[in-house]
Design an enzyme around this catalytic site. Structure first.
Site, PDB file in Angstrom:
ATOM      1  N   PHE A 223     -10.862  -5.697  -5.774  1.00 37.40           N
ATOM      2  CA  PHE A 223     -10.544  -4.885  -4.622  1.00 37.40           C
ATOM      3  C   PHE A 223     -11.287  -5.465  -3.773  1.00 37.40           C
ATOM      4  O   PHE A 223     -12.617  -4.368  -3.415  1.00 37.40           O
ATOM      5  CB  PHE A 223     -11.652  -3.943  -6.096  1.00 37.40           C
ATOM      6  CG  PHE A 223     -10.121  -3.621  -6.927  1.00 37.40           C
ATOM      7  CD1 PHE A 223      -9.113  -2.703  -7.610  1.00 37.40           C
ATOM      8  CD2 PHE A 223     -11.039  -4.303  -7.951  1.00 37.40           C
ATOM      9  CE1 PHE A 223      -8.405  -2.000  -8.426  1.00 37.40           C
ATOM     10  CE2 PHE A 223     -10.200  -4.399  -9.357  1.00 37.40           C
ATOM     11  CZ  PHE A 223      -9.423  -2.869  -8.992  1.00 37.40           C
ATOM     12  N   ASP A 245      -6.738  -8.355  -3.331  1.00 38.76           N
ATOM     13  CA  ASP A 245      -6.407  -7.043  -2.901  1.00 38.76           C
ATOM     14  C   ASP A 245      -5.194  -7.004  -3.011  1.00 38.76           C
ATOM     15  O   ASP A 245      -4.585  -7.969  -2.606  1.00 38.76           O
ATOM     16  CB  ASP A 245      -7.713  -6.448  -1.237  1.00 38.76           C
ATOM     17  CG  ASP A 245      -7.341  -5.142  -1.502  1.00 38.76           C
ATOM     18  OD1 ASP A 245      -8.401  -4.233  -1.316  1.00 38.76           O
ATOM     19  OD2 ASP A 245      -6.560  -4.001  -1.125  1.00 38.76           O
ATOM     20  N   SER A 246      -4.901  -5.860  -3.091  1.00 36.42           N
ATOM     21  CA  SER A 246      -3.119  -5.631  -3.370  1.00 36.42           C
ATOM     22  C   SER A 246      -2.946  -5.403  -2.024  1.00 36.42           C
ATOM     23  O   SER A 246      -1.509  -5.259  -2.290  1.00 36.42           O
ATOM     24  CB  SER A 246      -2.948  -3.983  -4.194  1.00 36.42           C
ATOM     25  OG  SER A 246      -3.820  -2.989  -3.444  1.00 36.42           O
ATOM     26  N   ASN A 273      -1.494  -7.632  -8.251  1.00 34.93           N
ATOM     27  CA  ASN A 273      -2.609  -6.854  -8.764  1.00 34.93           C
ATOM     28  C   ASN A 273      -3.823  -7.327  -9.099  1.00 34.93           C
ATOM     29  O   ASN A 273      -3.839  -8.129 -10.344  1.00 34.93           O
ATOM     30  CB  ASN A 273      -1.164  -5.981  -9.859  1.00 34.93           C
ATOM     31  CG  ASN A 273      -1.667  -4.942 -10.424  1.00 34.93           C
ATOM     32  OD1 ASN A 273      -3.511  -4.735 -10.343  1.00 34.93           O
ATOM     33  ND2 ASN A 273      -1.599  -4.137 -11.048  1.00 34.93           N
ATOM     34  N   ALA A 274      -4.950  -6.544  -8.859  1.00 40.17           N
ATOM     35  CA  ALA A 274      -5.917  -6.949  -9.697  1.00 40.17           C
ATOM     36  C   ALA A 274      -6.056  -7.244 -10.998  1.00 40.17           C
ATOM     37  O   ALA A 274      -6.843  -8.176 -11.636  1.00 40.17           O
ATOM     38  CB  ALA A 274      -7.670  -6.140  -9.595  1.00 40.17           C
ATOM     39  N   ASP A 294     -14.257  -2.667  -7.387  1.00 44.02           N
ATOM     40  CA  ASP A 294     -15.168  -1.847  -7.059  1.00 44.02           C
ATOM     41  C   ASP A 294     -13.415  -1.373  -6.694  1.00 44.02           C
ATOM     42  O   ASP A 294     -12.889  -1.395  -5.591  1.00 44.02           O
ATOM     43  CB  ASP A 294     -15.138  -2.231  -5.507  1.00 44.02           C
ATOM     44  CG  ASP A 294     -15.872  -0.578  -4.649  1.00 44.02           C
ATOM     45  OD1 ASP A 294     -15.798  -0.031  -5.067  1.00 44.02           O
ATOM     46  OD2 ASP A 294     -16.054  -0.944  -3.405  1.00 44.02           O
ATOM     47  N   CYS A 334     -16.048   4.821  -8.137  1.00 49.20           N
ATOM     48  CA  CYS A 334     -16.508   6.410  -6.868  1.00 49.20           C
ATOM     49  C   CYS A 334     -15.029   7.430  -7.512  1.00 49.20           C
ATOM     50  O   CYS A 334     -15.622   8.770  -7.120  1.00 49.20           O
ATOM     51  CB  CYS A 334     -15.299   5.735  -5.577  1.00 49.20           C
ATOM     52  SG  CYS A 334     -14.127   5.399  -5.841  1.00 49.20           S
TER      53      CYS A 334
HETATM   54  N1  SAH Z   1     -14.823  -2.963  -1.895  1.00 51.22           N
HETATM   55  C1  SAH Z   1     -14.590  -2.047  -1.036  1.00 51.22           C
HETATM   56  C2  SAH Z   1     -13.603  -1.180  -0.945  1.00 51.22           C
HETATM   57  C3  SAH Z   1     -12.468  -1.145  -1.854  1.00 51.22           C
HETATM   58  S1  SAH Z   1     -11.873  -0.168  -2.339  1.00 51.22           S
HETATM   59  C4  SAH Z   1     -15.780  -2.327   0.175  1.00 51.22           C
HETATM   60  O1  SAH Z   1     -16.845  -2.533  -0.112  1.00 51.22           O
HETATM   61  O2  SAH Z   1     -15.653  -2.188   1.463  1.00 51.22           O
HETATM   62  C5  SAH Z   1     -10.496  -0.461  -3.309  1.00 51.22           C
HETATM   63  C6  SAH Z   1      -9.715  -1.131  -2.825  1.00 51.22           C
HETATM   64  O3  SAH Z   1      -8.542  -1.290  -4.021  1.00 51.22           O
HETATM   65  C7  SAH Z   1      -8.034  -1.109  -1.580  1.00 51.22           C
HETATM   66  O4  SAH Z   1      -8.814  -1.944  -0.773  1.00 51.22           O
HETATM   67  C8  SAH Z   1      -6.996  -0.721  -2.345  1.00 51.22           C
HETATM   68  O5  SAH Z   1      -5.831  -1.389  -1.278  1.00 51.22           O
HETATM   69  C9  SAH Z   1      -8.005  -1.939  -3.407  1.00 51.22           C
HETATM   70  N2  SAH Z   1      -6.678  -1.421  -4.683  1.00 51.22           N
HETATM   71  C10 SAH Z   1      -5.931  -0.324  -5.118  1.00 51.22           C
HETATM   72  N3  SAH Z   1      -5.598  -0.949  -6.451  1.00 51.22           N
HETATM   73  C11 SAH Z   1      -5.180  -1.878  -6.881  1.00 51.22           C
HETATM   74  C12 SAH Z   1      -4.671  -3.402  -7.221  1.00 51.22           C
HETATM   75  N4  SAH Z   1      -4.026  -2.961  -8.710  1.00 51.22           N
HETATM   76  N5  SAH Z   1      -4.962  -4.297  -7.581  1.00 51.22           N
HETATM   77  C13 SAH Z   1      -5.977  -4.835  -6.113  1.00 51.22           C
HETATM   78  N6  SAH Z   1      -6.488  -4.296  -5.394  1.00 51.22           N
HETATM   79  C14 SAH Z   1      -5.967  -2.783  -5.505  1.00 51.22           C
END
Ligand code: SAH
Length: 390
Positions: A223, A245-246, A273-274, A294, A334
């Site tokens: 993420f 990231d997605s 997808n994470a 995150d 969060c």
């Molecule tokens: N760690 C980052 C903020 C992350 S915000 C920082 O410190 O700047 C959350 C992120 O998760 C977003 O970029 C969103 O695109 C991504 N996201 C949402 N669902 C997801 C999933 N299922 N798999 C991967 N990424 C995802």
């Protein structure tokens, strides 16, 4: 002045100086206030409690701004915004990019102001504040000396206030994409199209907190958005950083950031997808010394806490399984509704299922420019646990 009389026995929250007055706590409204007007909040014996903006459409019908009988006018906003700026200065959070105003944390319910060098991004998420945004913008120009202001009111939260989605310049136009500094590193910021207002400023101190675990490490940033943790990890000496990231757009910017900071060769980016990718890593026997998790808020409301718990547990369990023995997990939530004790219980649950022993090195929160106002639990939303997993 119009006023709102609370039901007998329903003044506890206001007396404890919590700024939200819910519709169900109100007995009568006197003086026929227009939506967005300033009203007094009084108890059933008409004793003054506070003063704030009313919006009959919202379940948070009054948002109290002050506990004394003072005018809520332009000089009021000068005082409040100066105090907010001074707080950041006092706690050393007046970074080039920082949150100038954090809504209830600054007793300015629904107002958010983020500063990216000489650009300010403003959100007015409730009616009374929204009606005054031009005045607020002019006070910000004076106090901060900024000339470039952008409104990011394309937030779902506004629907609860009966407000439309809107975004655009507050005043003159300027380039909405630019380089900005966080902890001395460069990040490409898009205040018009980026997530949140451009960067996740609340993670600024947590980005730095990974430093002790990075030297020579193989790091996974799950993420990653535009690489907040990944770029920091590389700067702190990581041997290899994998970031996923997605969002393709976020990854494109993460790539730009990696190149700009000179870490292009140590960074690989994966779109997907994470949940699936972490499972894949496990199946392939991949191991990391540091994993950052995150995710976005899994629990947007109280009703979603059960599903959120399962989501967080799944992703953290997967992360623990791919940690090398003695590896470190930096994991965040969060979601306000995921309370800190629930979060650590979920991590214990995940560790047990992963068959690993996890020690809580640190339980962190949001950066100090997002102040937690004691008595207003809602201002305490970010959890960031650092675990050493054997
Ligand atoms: N760690 C980052 C903020 C992350 S915000 C920082 O410190 O700047 C959350 C992120 O998760 C977003 O970029 C969103 O695109 C991504 N996201 C949402 N669902 C997801 C999933 N299922 N798999 C991967 N990424 C995802």
């Amino acid at each position: 002045m119009a006023y709102v009389v609370l039901k007998r026995g329903r003044d506890g929250r206001a007396r404890a100086r919590h700024p939200w007055v819910y519709a169900g706590e109100i007995d009568t409204v006197a003086g026929d206030p227009a939506p967005g007007d300033v009203v007094d909040v009084v108890d059933h014996r008409k004793r003054f409690l506070g003063r704030g903006f009313i919006n009959p459409v919202s379940s948070i019908t009054v948002r109290i701004l002050t506990w004394v009988e003072e005018e809520v006018d332009e000089p009021f906003f000068y005082r409040k915004l100066t105090a907010a700026r001074n707080y950041r200065r006092a706690v050393g959070a007046e970074a080039p990019c920082y949150r100038v105003v954090f809504s209830d944390g600054d007793m300015l319910s629904s107002l958010i102001v983020d500063r990216y060098e000489d650009v300010c991004v403003v959100q007015t998420l409730a009616l009374g504040m929204d009606a005054r945004k031009t005045m607020i913008a002019s006070v910000l120009r004076d106090i901060l000396g900024v000339t470039r202001l952008y409104e990011r009111n394309d937030s779902r939260a506004r629907e609860l206030e009966g407000l439309p989605q809107s975004a655009g310049f507050l005043g003159g136009e300027f380039p909405t994409e630019f380089w900005a500094q966080e902890n001395g590193l460069s990040f490409w910021v898009d205040v018009a199209k980026g997530q949140k207002t451009g960067l996740f400023l609340d993670q600024r101190e947590n980005h730095k907190a990974v430093a002790p675990w990075c030297d020579g490490a193989r790091v996974l940033d799950a993420f990653c958005y535009t690489g907040g943790f990944a770029i920091h990890a590389a700067a702190f000496g990581a041997r290899e950083v994998v970031a996923l990231d997605s969002s393709a757009a976020a990854l494109q910017t993460a790539r730009l950031n990696a190149e700009k900071n000179g870490f292009g060769e140590r960074m690989s980016l994966i779109e997907g997808n994470a949940f699936d990718l972490l499972r894949g890593f496990e199946a392939q026997g991949e191991r990391f010394d540091l994993v950052v998790v995150d995710p976005p808020a899994f629990a947007p409301g109280k009703h979603a806490v059960g599903a959120a718990y399962r989501g967080y547990k799944e992703v953290n369990l997967r992360a623990m399984k791919i940690l090398a023995p003695g590896g470190v997990l930096v994991t965040c939530s969060c979601s306000y509704h995921m309370r800190p004790e629930m979060f650590t219980a979920m991590l214990a649950d995940a560790a047990a299922d992963a068959g690993r022993e996890a020690r809580l090195v640190e339980l962190r929160s949001q950066a100090r420019d997002h102040p937690v106002l004691l008595g207003v639990e809602e201002t305490h939303y970010l959890k960031c646990a650092i675990l050493r997993v054997v």
